[in-house]
Design a protein around this motif. Sequence first.
Motif, mmCIF file in Angstrom:
data_model
loop_
_atom_site.group_PDB
_atom_site.id
_atom_site.type_symbol
_atom_site.label_atom_id
_atom_site.label_comp_id
_atom_site.label_asym_id
_atom_site.label_seq_id
_atom_site.Cartn_x
_atom_site.Cartn_y
_atom_site.Cartn_z
ATOM 1 N N PHE A 246 0.726 -1.256 -0.046
ATOM 2 C CA PHE A 246 0.081 -0.194 -0.071
ATOM 3 C C PHE A 246 0.901 1.016 -0.095
ATOM 4 O O PHE A 246 0.676 2.126 0.922
ATOM 5 N N CYS A 247 1.932 1.251 -0.854
ATOM 6 C CA CYS A 247 2.740 2.263 -1.004
ATOM 7 C C CYS A 247 2.105 3.246 -1.675
ATOM 8 O O CYS A 247 2.701 4.561 -1.701
ATOM 9 N N GLY A 248 1.322 3.102 -2.660
ATOM 10 C CA GLY A 248 0.808 4.045 -3.468
ATOM 11 C C GLY A 248 1.537 4.486 -4.771
ATOM 12 O O GLY A 248 1.281 5.495 -5.588
ATOM 13 N N TYR A 249 2.773 3.663 -4.886
ATOM 14 C CA TYR A 249 3.684 4.054 -6.155
ATOM 15 C C TYR A 249 2.751 3.912 -7.480
ATOM 16 O O TYR A 249 2.945 4.520 -8.390
ATOM 17 N N CYS A 250 1.931 2.811 -7.645
ATOM 18 C CA CYS A 250 1.292 2.544 -8.705
ATOM 19 C C CYS A 250 0.196 3.688 -9.015
ATOM 20 O O CYS A 250 0.268 4.120 -10.455
ATOM 21 N N VAL A 251 -0.206 4.517 -8.074
ATOM 22 C CA VAL A 251 -1.069 5.502 -8.367
ATOM 23 C C VAL A 251 -0.281 6.697 -8.897
ATOM 24 O O VAL A 251 -0.477 7.404 -9.775
ATOM 25 N N GLU A 252 0.725 6.875 -8.576
ATOM 26 C CA GLU A 252 1.718 7.810 -8.626
ATOM 27 C C GLU A 252 2.344 7.951 -10.056
ATOM 28 O O GLU A 252 2.583 8.804 -10.800
ATOM 29 N N ALA A 253 2.791 6.564 -10.284
ATOM 30 C CA ALA A 253 3.207 6.426 -11.566
ATOM 31 C C ALA A 253 2.336 6.470 -12.716
ATOM 32 O O ALA A 253 2.661 6.635 -13.894
ATOM 33 N N CYS A 254 1.014 6.104 -12.542
ATOM 34 C CA CYS A 254 0.074 6.081 -13.650
ATOM 35 C C CYS A 254 -0.121 7.271 -14.387
ATOM 36 O O CYS A 254 -0.552 8.406 -14.089
ATOM 37 N N PRO A 255 0.181 7.376 -15.864
ATOM 38 C CA PRO A 255 -0.094 8.462 -16.649
ATOM 39 C C PRO A 255 -1.493 9.101 -16.975
ATOM 40 O O PRO A 255 -1.841 9.744 -17.590
ATOM 41 N N GLU A 256 -2.334 7.786 -17.019
ATOM 42 C CA GLU A 256 -3.914 7.891 -17.297
ATOM 43 C C GLU A 256 -4.566 7.939 -16.163
ATOM 44 O O GLU A 256 -5.910 7.953 -16.456
ATOM 45 N N ASP A 257 -4.350 8.255 -15.028
ATOM 46 C CA ASP A 257 -5.193 8.309 -13.750
ATOM 47 C C ASP A 257 -6.143 7.066 -13.891
ATOM 48 O O ASP A 257 -7.332 7.297 -13.656
ATOM 49 N N ALA A 258 -5.491 5.880 -14.401
ATOM 50 C CA ALA A 258 -6.410 4.808 -14.417
ATOM 51 C C ALA A 258 -6.536 3.840 -13.166
ATOM 52 O O ALA A 258 -7.296 2.890 -13.092
ATOM 53 N N ILE A 259 -5.620 3.974 -12.203
ATOM 54 C CA ILE A 259 -5.796 3.368 -10.997
ATOM 55 C C ILE A 259 -5.739 4.326 -9.861
ATOM 56 O O ILE A 259 -4.827 5.102 -9.905
ATOM 57 N N ARG A 260 -6.610 4.039 -8.994
ATOM 58 C CA ARG A 260 -6.636 4.745 -7.687
ATOM 59 C C ARG A 260 -6.819 3.822 -6.481
ATOM 60 O O ARG A 260 -7.151 2.652 -6.358
ATOM 61 N N MET A 261 -6.458 4.538 -5.402
ATOM 62 C CA MET A 261 -6.597 3.805 -3.942
ATOM 63 C C MET A 261 -7.674 4.569 -3.186
ATOM 64 O O MET A 261 -7.206 4.974 -2.081
ATOM 65 N N ASP A 262 -8.773 4.730 -3.624
ATOM 66 C CA ASP A 262 -9.935 5.597 -2.868
ATOM 67 C C ASP A 262 -11.041 5.039 -2.583
ATOM 68 O O ASP A 262 -12.050 5.570 -2.409
ATOM 69 N N THR A 263 -11.018 3.543 -2.589
ATOM 70 C CA THR A 263 -12.311 2.897 -2.370
ATOM 71 C C THR A 263 -12.755 3.033 -0.785
ATOM 72 O O THR A 263 -13.817 2.717 -0.284
ATOM 73 N N GLY A 264 -11.723 3.221 -0.033
ATOM 74 C CA GLY A 264 -12.063 3.084 1.458
ATOM 75 C C GLY A 264 -12.135 1.789 2.136
ATOM 76 O O GLY A 264 -12.226 1.767 3.284
ATOM 77 N N ILE A 265 -11.687 0.708 1.220
ATOM 78 C CA ILE A 265 -11.836 -0.682 1.819
ATOM 79 C C ILE A 265 -10.487 -0.769 2.524
ATOM 80 O O ILE A 265 -9.611 -0.953 1.855
ATOM 81 N N THR A 266 -10.540 -1.239 3.698
ATOM 82 C CA THR A 266 -9.193 -1.491 4.171
ATOM 83 C C THR A 266 -9.145 -2.889 5.055
ATOM 84 O O THR A 266 -8.207 -3.601 5.518
ATOM 85 N N GLU A 267 -10.563 -3.477 5.047
ATOM 86 C CA GLU A 267 -10.572 -4.712 5.825
ATOM 87 C C GLU A 267 -10.423 -5.914 4.480
ATOM 88 O O GLU A 267 -11.271 -6.186 3.945
ATOM 89 N N LEU A 268 -9.167 -6.516 4.765
ATOM 90 C CA LEU A 268 -8.756 -7.296 3.331
ATOM 91 C C LEU A 268 -8.583 -8.717 3.992
ATOM 92 O O LEU A 268 -7.661 -9.436 3.162
ATOM 93 N N GLY A 269 -9.069 -9.120 5.172
ATOM 94 C CA GLY A 269 -8.719 -10.377 5.440
ATOM 95 C C GLY A 269 -9.102 -11.519 4.699
ATOM 96 O O GLY A 269 -10.206 -11.387 4.085
ATOM 97 N N SER A 270 -8.805 -12.596 4.486
ATOM 98 C CA SER A 270 -9.111 -13.932 3.419
ATOM 99 C C SER A 270 -8.432 -15.098 4.078
ATOM 100 O O SER A 270 -7.681 -15.231 4.854
ATOM 101 N N TYR A 271 -9.282 -16.178 4.101
ATOM 102 C CA TYR A 271 -8.781 -17.514 4.378
ATOM 103 C C TYR A 271 -8.044 -18.178 3.368
ATOM 104 O O TYR A 271 -7.588 -19.139 3.414
ATOM 105 N N SER A 272 -8.151 -17.597 1.959
ATOM 106 C CA SER A 272 -7.143 -18.179 1.237
ATOM 107 C C SER A 272 -6.315 -17.210 0.324
ATOM 108 O O SER A 272 -6.941 -15.863 0.149
ATOM 109 N N ARG A 273 -4.996 -17.390 0.033
ATOM 110 C CA ARG A 273 -4.134 -16.469 -0.784
ATOM 111 C C ARG A 273 -4.822 -16.160 -2.180
ATOM 112 O O ARG A 273 -4.737 -15.055 -2.692
ATOM 113 N N ARG A 274 -5.614 -17.036 -2.776
ATOM 114 C CA ARG A 274 -5.848 -17.069 -4.020
ATOM 115 C C ARG A 274 -7.045 -15.939 -4.243
ATOM 116 O O ARG A 274 -7.104 -15.258 -4.976
#
Length: 196
Positions: free
Chosen positions: A136-164
């Motif tokens: 969650f460094c945000g580098y992908c958002v910074e690097a994108c020239p098209e504003d195509a990726i953002r980290m603004d969903t507000g979703i932070t609860e990402l627990g899961s029982y499987s890696r897949r």
Amino acid sequence: MTTRTVHVVNVSARRRALNFWERIYLPEVLRGLWVTGRHFCVNMWRHTLRAIGIKSVPPGAVTYQYPDERRPAAERLRSLHRLTQRPDGTPRCVACMMCETVCPAFCIKIVAEEVSDPNIEKRPKSFDIDIGRCVFCGYCVEACPEDAIRMDTGITELGSYSRRSMVLDIDTLLSLKPAAQNQGKPVDFLQKRLVS
Ligand code: SF4
Ligand code: SF4
């Protein structure tokens, strides 16, 4: 060739020796219980007195009744990614690979394909993010020239029982909305997608 001098300093932590009562442990346990119990009773009384109309007492401590209540997140918080769309619903991403290249966790995998539109030339055939590896460094958002990726969903609860299930594909990333439009939906999202 330049030489550098490195000074090594030995630092030793000096710890106070425990006294007899600290070494037998039980008094410290009782002291901890006393502190917790005192806070519980004081806050209970304050809430009760204010609930029956005695507003002169200081308010009791409050907390969020998680998971029914969630602490509001700052607008600039970096949360789960999403891919933005053009007005016609297609991804804004042009598969330039900048985000995949800059990602320090190597958790973005993009497969590009050509399109006939000369203004775009490429688009992602697949676009996966492994949020189990993301830092969650945000580098992908910074690097994108098209504003195509953002980290603004507000979703932070990402627990899961499987890696897949922590690998989000392009359809999932395109379906996510900004936090302002996501009220109440993060839990649904987790239950359907991640906690499986
Ligand atoms: S936030 Fe950082 S680690 Fe996560 S996908 Fe983007 S660049 Fe990679
Ligand atoms: S999300 Fe942005 S940086 Fe990543 S491939 Fe697409 S256009 Fe390039």
